[in-house]
Every structure is written in C-alpha cells, then in structure tokens.
Design an enzyme around this catalytic site. Structure first.
Site, PDB file in Angstrom:
ATOM      1  N   TYR A 129       0.683  -1.092  -0.024  1.00  0.00           N
ATOM      2  CA  TYR A 129       0.044  -0.093  -0.164  1.00  0.00           C
ATOM      3  C   TYR A 129       0.846   1.290   0.085  1.00  0.00           C
ATOM      4  O   TYR A 129       0.208   2.506   0.098  1.00  0.00           O
ATOM      5  CB  TYR A 129      -0.970   0.168   1.008  1.00  0.00           C
ATOM      6  CG  TYR A 129      -2.065  -1.024   0.716  1.00  0.00           C
ATOM      7  CD1 TYR A 129      -2.114  -2.171   0.616  1.00  0.00           C
ATOM      8  CD2 TYR A 129      -3.523  -0.343   0.648  1.00  0.00           C
ATOM      9  CE1 TYR A 129      -2.852  -3.087   0.394  1.00  0.00           C
ATOM     10  CE2 TYR A 129      -4.340  -1.235   0.315  1.00  0.00           C
ATOM     11  CZ  TYR A 129      -4.395  -2.334   0.341  1.00  0.00           C
ATOM     12  OH  TYR A 129      -5.621  -3.293   0.107  1.00  0.00           O
ATOM     13  N   LYS A 171       3.041 -14.920   3.557  1.00  0.00           N
ATOM     14  CA  LYS A 171       3.631 -15.541   2.448  1.00  0.00           C
ATOM     15  C   LYS A 171       5.070 -15.795   2.593  1.00  0.00           C
ATOM     16  O   LYS A 171       5.809 -15.371   1.546  1.00  0.00           O
ATOM     17  CB  LYS A 171       2.909 -14.906   1.317  1.00  0.00           C
ATOM     18  CG  LYS A 171       2.991 -15.580  -0.223  1.00  0.00           C
ATOM     19  CD  LYS A 171       1.980 -16.685  -0.308  1.00  0.00           C
ATOM     20  CE  LYS A 171       2.349 -17.613  -1.400  1.00  0.00           C
ATOM     21  NZ  LYS A 171       1.575 -18.832  -1.684  1.00  0.00           N
ATOM     22  N   ASP A 190      -2.712 -18.422   1.419  1.00  0.00           N
ATOM     23  CA  ASP A 190      -3.431 -19.311   0.623  1.00  0.00           C
ATOM     24  C   ASP A 190      -4.286 -20.436   1.412  1.00  0.00           C
ATOM     25  O   ASP A 190      -5.431 -20.519   1.160  1.00  0.00           O
ATOM     26  CB  ASP A 190      -3.020 -19.783  -0.528  1.00  0.00           C
ATOM     27  CG  ASP A 190      -1.385 -20.208  -0.199  1.00  0.00           C
ATOM     28  OD1 ASP A 190      -0.816 -19.634   0.719  1.00  0.00           O
ATOM     29  OD2 ASP A 190      -0.870 -20.930  -1.203  1.00  0.00           O
ATOM     30  N   ASP A 214      -6.487  -6.843   3.676  1.00  0.00           N
ATOM     31  CA  ASP A 214      -7.801  -6.357   2.848  1.00  0.00           C
ATOM     32  C   ASP A 214      -8.424  -7.547   2.487  1.00  0.00           C
ATOM     33  O   ASP A 214      -9.609  -7.320   2.506  1.00  0.00           O
ATOM     34  CB  ASP A 214      -6.946  -5.355   1.903  1.00  0.00           C
ATOM     35  CG  ASP A 214      -8.108  -4.659   1.037  1.00  0.00           C
ATOM     36  OD1 ASP A 214      -9.222  -4.545   1.463  1.00  0.00           O
ATOM     37  OD2 ASP A 214      -7.721  -4.261   0.021  1.00  0.00           O
ATOM     38  N   ASP A 259     -12.694  -9.191   3.657  1.00  0.00           N
ATOM     39  CA  ASP A 259     -13.956  -9.263   3.019  1.00  0.00           C
ATOM     40  C   ASP A 259     -14.258 -10.651   3.116  1.00  0.00           C
ATOM     41  O   ASP A 259     -15.563 -11.064   3.277  1.00  0.00           O
ATOM     42  CB  ASP A 259     -13.693  -9.017   1.491  1.00  0.00           C
ATOM     43  CG  ASP A 259     -13.706  -7.416   1.134  1.00  0.00           C
ATOM     44  OD1 ASP A 259     -13.575  -6.613   2.243  1.00  0.00           O
ATOM     45  OD2 ASP A 259     -14.132  -7.093   0.169  1.00  0.00           O
TER      46      ASP A 259
END
Ligand code: ATP
Length: 345
Positions: free
Chosen positions: A128, A180, A214, A238, A242
């Site tokens: 970001y 990750k 993942d 982010d 959701d």
C-alpha cells in the site's frame, strides 16, 4: 465561537460517497436514539470532497480530524487505475492509523454459525505504500509494471504488539499470523519474524501460530472456528477481511476501526457500492457496528451493547432486514426498526 455542549464528545463525521450518506444518516439516527455522546462536525472527502471543496481530502476535513482525534467515516470512492490516490489510504497515512481492526460475529445464523473472529491488519505498509511504476520497452510505455512493498521491523513489531495487547484486553487466546513467507520471503518473512519476537513477551498468556495466506483462505471456508484472531500484512488483511465479512452474511455486516497512537477513525468494511447508491436499499449494519466500536473507544461500552442488542432483535425477533440479507426493508425502514427496539428497552 460555538462551544461544545457539556459532556458531548466532538467527532468528525464524513458521509462519504455512494451509499455512504445513506448508511451514515441511518447510523446518526440510531445513535441519537441511544443518546449519542457525540457532537458531529460534518466534513467531506472522496468524490464528495471534490464536489464540495475541489479536493478528495480537503484541508478543512484533515483539520477537523486533527482537532477531534475521532471520526466516523462513510466509504470513499477510489477510481480504479489512474486518478487520485485513495483518500482512505491518505487518511490512514496522515494520522498514522497503523492498526486496522475488523471483528466479525454471526448475528443471523446462516451458513456459518457462531463465528467470532477478529482480524488485525497492518494499515500503513506492504504494497500500500504504492511504489509503482512502468518500465517502457520499445514503443510500449507500459510494457513492464513494477510494485514495491515496504515493511519495516518496527512497524511489524508495532502491529504485532497492538494485536497481542488487543487479545489481552478482549480475552482472546490465540493469534494466527498470516503471511506468504515461502514466496515473499523478505517482505512477509520480516512480518513473521517480528511477530515471533513479540510473541515471546506474551508466552503463557496468548498463544501464537502462523499460516500461509492461501491456506488461511481455504481454512476460513472449511473451518473458520479454528481461528480466534488473525494478524495480517496490509494487502492480505484487506482481502481476508472481505472473506470474513462473507462468513457472517456479507459486506454489510462487518465493521472496521483504524487506530493510531492518538487518533481513531471508524468505518464500514464495505466500499461505496455505486450500484445501489441512492436507492435506499443499503444495509447500514456495518457502519452501525463501527459506531459501536467508536462508543467502546470513548468508554461507552454500555451504549455499544444496547446498540448490538437492538440490531440482533431487529434481525432475529422482528425479522426485519435489508435485501442483501434476503429481506425487504429499506435502509430507512431498518434504521427505524432499530430505533424502535432501542426505545422499547
Ligand atoms: P468501492 O470502489 O468504493 O470499493 P465497490 O462497489 O467496488 O466500491 P463495495 O462497495 O465494497 O465495492 O461492494 C461490492 C458490492 O457489495 C456492492 O456493489 C454492493 O452490491 C454490495 N454491498 C456492499 N456494501 C453493501 C451494503 N452495505 N449493503 C448492501 N450491499 C452492499
């Protein structure tokens, strides 16, 4: 000069874009019924900032938040591709709101019952920072796209410590660090290392484990109950927040809060939803719950609890809900129903 009524807490109110003004109006109406402790200074940002002041993040809005150190914000539209930089991101940077907290709970039993999860997202770093550029090749000026993520050890340790302190304060037992580090070994490896260092200070009080993003996404679908709190880098947070909202009925159901060292901004997890803007059909629960977090932040946990109870009763006893929850109530009808519940208790 106008003075603030005694006992009222000054706060900036940003209606925002799209469905923002509708869900903000519903939230203010419900807070008023509760006996709102806030006195609002209404300011604009996003497309509304451009319309009102010619700027997506007007100085007057920044000045208001700087003074009040507290804001309730509707969603702000960020056009995809070229154009102005996200006002949401700029607000977080301006006030160094490093900790984004998104709690999700099942209110309407559905596909996933008894969900009770908190996601903490590092809010300032990672991809970001938007260090992006093209490298031209031949006659194609956009032949190669490059993005650089930036995580610092200090910022990673700060968000980890914030999450552990949150866990202690809210009786949470386990923190799962999402990364990750098998691929982005440096960028997210540092995040994991810093979290492991911080976790040592909380041994015996809060457990920590880690998971690759993942695998986390899949496990959230298969068995979300195994998680208590998730701590994520900016981009993963982010995306996964959701997904978390999806576990409890959708984007209309999940609140968000952005905390810095001295300023806090409360918001809905969802965006401005231009497809349903102005139609009086948006679900205001996300922002209502965000205002509950804001009430807790200013020491009004009792009002926050009354608010959550009224929402639960409206949904599960009165069976009134908006169309995203397969109901027929408009935004205004839903707000009025929550107000009736508040006034009857
Ligand atoms: P933005 O560009 O501001 O992020 P968006 O439309 O891309 O906006 P969201 O606003 O987060 O993304 O939402 C995606 C879709 O989810 C919306 O188009 C809308 O149909 C639905 N949605 C989001 N929030 C709500 C809500 N509060 N009530 C009902 N539906 C919603």
């Amino acid at each position: 000069m106008e003075s603030t009524p005694r006992h009222k807490i000054p706060a900036t109110l940003i209606p925002g874009d799209g469905i923002g003004p509708e869900v903000v109006a519903a939230t203010v109406q419900v807070l008023d019924a509760l006996g709102s402790p806030f006195i609002w200074d209404v300011q604009h940002a996003g497309i509304a900032g451009v319309t009102h002041c010619g700027d997506p993040l007007p100085d007057v809005t920044l000045e208001s938040v700087r003074k009040n150190k507290l804001a309730l914000k509707g969603p702000l539209t960020t056009p995809i591709g070229d154009g102005f930089r996200s006002s949401n991101v700029r607000l977080r940077e301006e006030f160094q709101l490093f900790g984004n907290v998104r709690p999700v709970h099942t209110i309407i039993p559905g596909r996933y019952d008894k969900i009770d999860l908190v996601l903490v997202r590092e809010n300032l770093g990672g991809f970001y920072v938007a260090h992006e550029y093209y490298i031209p090749v031949g006659d194609d000026p956009k032949a190669v796209a490059v993005a650089t993520g930036v995580n610092t050890r200090d910022a990673c340790a700060r968000i980890a410590r914030f999450a552990f302190e949150y866990a202690l304060k809210h009786g949470r037992k386990k923190i799962t660090v999402v990364h990750k580090a098998n691929i982005l070994k440096v960028l997210t490896g540092l995040f994991l290392d810093a979290a492991r260092d911080v976790a040592r200070d909380y041994e015996g009080r809060v457990e920590m484990n880690d998971i690759i993003v993942d695998a986390c996404a899949m496990q959230l679908v298969l068995n979300p109950w195994q998680f208590d709190m998730l701590v994520c880098t900016n981009l993963f947070g982010d995306i996964l927040s959701d997904q978390l909202a999806g576990l409890v009925g959708g984007l209309g159901m999940a609140p968000g809060a952005n905390y810095g060292t001295d300023t806090a901004i409360f918001e809905a997890v969802h965006g401005s939803a231009p497809d349903i803007a102005g139609k009086d059909v948006a679900n205001p629960i996300s922002l209502l719950l965000a205002s509950g977090l804001m009430l807790e932040h200013v020491g009004k946990g009792d009002l926050a609890q009354r608010l959550r109870t009224a929402i639960t009763q409206t949904l599960n006893t009165d069976h009134i809900c908006t169309r995203d929850l397969k109901g027929t109530a408009s935004t205004r009808e839903f707000a009025a129903a929550v107000v009736r519940r508040i006034e009857s208790t």
